[in-house]
Write a protein that holds these residues in place. Sequence first.
Motif, PDB file in Angstrom:
ATOM      1  N   ALA A   1     106.297  10.887  31.685  1.00 50.07           N
ATOM      2  CA  ALA A   1     105.631   9.981  30.786  1.00 50.07           C
ATOM      3  C   ALA A   1     106.171  10.200  29.449  1.00 50.07           C
ATOM      4  CB  ALA A   1     104.174  10.265  30.973  1.00 50.07           C
ATOM      5  N   GLY A   2     106.162  11.504  29.123  1.00 50.40           N
ATOM      6  CA  GLY A   2     106.962  11.902  27.480  1.00 50.40           C
ATOM      7  C   GLY A   2     108.112  11.318  27.536  1.00 50.40           C
ATOM      8  N   ASP A   3     108.946  11.299  28.426  1.00 49.62           N
ATOM      9  CA  ASP A   3     110.534  10.707  28.342  1.00 49.62           C
ATOM     10  C   ASP A   3     110.358   9.285  28.367  1.00 49.62           C
ATOM     11  OD1 ASP A   3     111.152  13.273  28.664  1.00 49.62           O
ATOM     12  OD2 ASP A   3     112.166  13.025  30.584  1.00 49.62           O
TER      13      ASP A   3
ATOM     14  N   GLY B   1     109.948  11.619  13.116  1.00 49.31           N
ATOM     15  CA  GLY B   1     109.605  12.610  14.361  1.00 49.31           C
ATOM     16  C   GLY B   1     108.477  11.786  14.853  1.00 49.31           C
ATOM     17  N   VAL B   2     108.282  12.331  16.213  1.00 52.91           N
ATOM     18  CA  VAL B   2     107.378  11.791  17.072  1.00 52.91           C
ATOM     19  C   VAL B   2     106.242  12.973  17.090  1.00 52.91           C
ATOM     20  CG1 VAL B   2     106.586  10.961  19.537  1.00 52.91           C
ATOM     21  CG2 VAL B   2     108.982  10.343  18.685  1.00 52.91           C
ATOM     22  N   ASP B   3     104.729  12.549  16.620  1.00 53.57           N
ATOM     23  CA  ASP B   3     103.928  13.565  16.403  1.00 53.57           C
ATOM     24  C   ASP B   3     103.108  13.571  17.857  1.00 53.57           C
ATOM     25  OD1 ASP B   3     104.390  14.125  13.865  1.00 53.57           O
ATOM     26  OD2 ASP B   3     102.703  12.731  12.993  1.00 53.57           O
ATOM     27  N   ALA B   4     102.882  14.956  18.183  1.00 51.54           N
ATOM     28  CA  ALA B   4     102.034  15.120  19.370  1.00 51.54           C
ATOM     29  C   ALA B   4     102.740  14.831  20.606  1.00 51.54           C
ATOM     30  CB  ALA B   4     100.631  14.205  19.271  1.00 51.54           C
TER      31      ALA B   4
ATOM     32  N   ASN C   1     102.948  14.962  26.659  1.00 52.83           N
ATOM     33  CA  ASN C   1     103.755  15.713  27.707  1.00 52.83           C
ATOM     34  C   ASN C   1     102.554  16.451  28.585  1.00 52.83           C
ATOM     35  OD1 ASN C   1     106.078  14.503  27.321  1.00 52.83           O
ATOM     36  ND2 ASN C   1     106.830  16.392  26.568  1.00 52.83           N
ATOM     37  N   LYS C   2     101.694  17.343  28.112  1.00 54.21           N
ATOM     38  CA  LYS C   2     101.218  18.322  28.715  1.00 54.21           C
ATOM     39  C   LYS C   2      99.720  17.293  29.472  1.00 54.21           C
ATOM     40  CE  LYS C   2      99.030  22.680  27.955  1.00 54.21           C
ATOM     41  NZ  LYS C   2      98.874  23.649  27.124  1.00 54.21           N
ATOM     42  N   ALA C   3      99.466  16.504  28.767  1.00 60.05           N
ATOM     43  CA  ALA C   3      98.273  15.514  29.293  1.00 60.05           C
ATOM     44  C   ALA C   3      98.716  14.621  30.452  1.00 60.05           C
ATOM     45  CB  ALA C   3      97.495  14.884  28.369  1.00 60.05           C
TER      46      ALA C   3
END
Length: 85
Positions: free
Chosen positions: A62-64, A47-50, A55-57
Motif C-alpha cells: 500500500a505504501g508503494d 518528501g512524503v510525510d508519515a 506502511n506499518k498500518a
Amino acid sequence: SVFRPKPDGLVDALTGLPGAGALQDHLDREFARSRRYGHVLTILTLGVDALGPYNKAHGQEAGDRALILVADVLYGLLDPRIRFY
C-alpha cells in the motif's frame, strides 16, 4: 497511466521518476550553468510525510502504491519540455 522509462540505474524502479544518480547529474549541470551565466538556481525538494507509519498500518504494498500515486501526480505537473535524464 504515466509513461515509465525502463529502469536503468538513473530511474527509480518503483516510481519511474529520476533517481539519485539522475538528480546528481542534473544538479551538476545546473550548478555549472548557473555559475556560467550568473543566474540564480532554485531547488525544491519534496518528501512524503508519515510514510513509515502508513506502511506499518497498511503494509508495504500500500505504501508503494501511495508513492506511485504521488509520483504520477508530480510527473503530470511537469512541463513536458523538462528532461531530467
